[in-house]
Design a protein around this motif. Structure first.
Motif: not given
Length: 318
Positions: A42-58, A68-70, A305-310
């Motif tokens: 579960x922790x590995x799944x959270x790490x992979x999905x969370x960081x992939x989502x950050x990269x995708x939205x940025x 800052x977001x780079x 971070x409001x911008x990331x959350x939005x």
């Protein structure tokens, strides 16, 4: 019969040019490792999905194409690399109790594991510099942190990691191992393997100490110095509301620094001074050190971070 087999394994490691190492999961909890692997998955799944989502939205949201977001995207890419470099051996060890790896495989994993750790430390310093410029010299923020300069800083972080880690690994090849090479962790950790060597490891220890000084010994004071200037600048602001607003932009980075350095320093202290501590303590500290930053960094930045959350909400609703 068991003694004969142990002697044969020792002789094999002594005479072979390619010694093997046995990775271990959670000492003392071998019977429960199959169950323990569930929260790890579960922790590995959270790490992979969370960081992939950050990269995708940025990468897809033009409103986040700022320095800052780079830096945050570089941090997420580093956390992904750190997660992928240990996931296979950690889960394999938990599922199959113990797995064997050759010295070359061990060195390859160590290159990526220690390399990404050094890179993460460098990225955190870069992010501290970003916050320093944004708060202490906001009028020159865009002229100082240009795209080309961010690329240069990223390349410098990668080059430093390679230059520091490669000599550490080269010094492992000449070592001889003449006993049961059972390691304390489920992944490649430099202080763990040099304890098993029968030959002189002074050069390895010195190289490891130099690397520690050139990473943690330099990066930590730089981050502390940056925040010393930031705090001084924030306190000079008259309005309490403005102080809170400005300082709130640093909370996510402070959290990322804390969850990276505190487990790393604790693990180093346990390896150096906690010889009498139970093996399960070493194992749990090691897993916390590797899993905590990749799991919590995306959560911290998404919440604070409001911008990331939005951006994440907009992406999910589309």
């Amino acid at each position: 019969m068991l003694q004969i087999q142990d002697n044969m394994d020792i002789l094999s490691n002594l005479t072979s040019r390619f010694p093997t190492f046995s990775l271990t999961g959670i000492p003392g909890l071998e019977s429960a490792q199959a169950w323990i692997s569930i929260p790890f998955c579960c922790l590995y799944a959270i790490a992979l999905s969370g960081n992939s989502m950050i990269l995708l939205v940025i990468s897809t949201q033009h409103s986040l194409h700022e320095p800052m977001y780079y830096f945050l995207s570089i941090l997420s890419a580093t956390d992904l690399g750190l997660t992928l470099s240990t996931m296979s051996t950690t889960l394999g060890t938990l599922w199959f109790d113990s797995i064997e790896v050759s010295l070359d495989s061990y060195i390859v994993q160590m290159f990526f594991l220690h390399g990404f750790s050094v890179m993460e430390s460098g990225v955190l310093v870069s992010m501290a510099f970003d916050r320093y410029v944004a708060i202490c010299d906001p009028l020159r923020y865009t002229t100082i942190l240009t795209n080309s300069r961010i690329i240069q800083m990223g390349l410098l972080v990668i080059i430093r990691a390679v230059v520091l880690i490669v000599p550490l690994l080269v010094l492992l090849k000449p070592l001889s191992f003449c006993r049961m090479n059972t390691l304390s962790h489920s992944y490649s950790y430099h202080p763990d393997v040099i304890k098993l060597a029968c030959s002189d490891t002074q050069a390895n220890s010195i190289c490891g100490l130099v690397d520690l000084i050139l990473t943690t010994g330099i990066d930590t004071p730089c981050i502390v110095l940056s925040y010393t200037f930031i705090i001084y600048s924030v306190l000079s602001i008259a309005s309490p509301e403005e102080r809170y607003k400005v300082f709130n932009t640093c909370v996510s980075h402070i959290g990322a620094v804390a969850i990276f350095y505190i487990p790393m320093i604790s693990l180093s202290l346990v390896h150096r001074y906690g010889q009498s501590a139970p093996k399960v303590v070493h194992s749990m500290m090691a897993n916390v050190y590797l899993l905590l930053p990749p799991v919590l960094n995306p959560i911290i930045y998404s919440v604070k971070t409001k911008q990331i959350r939005k951006a994440i909400l907009n992406f999910l609703t589309k």
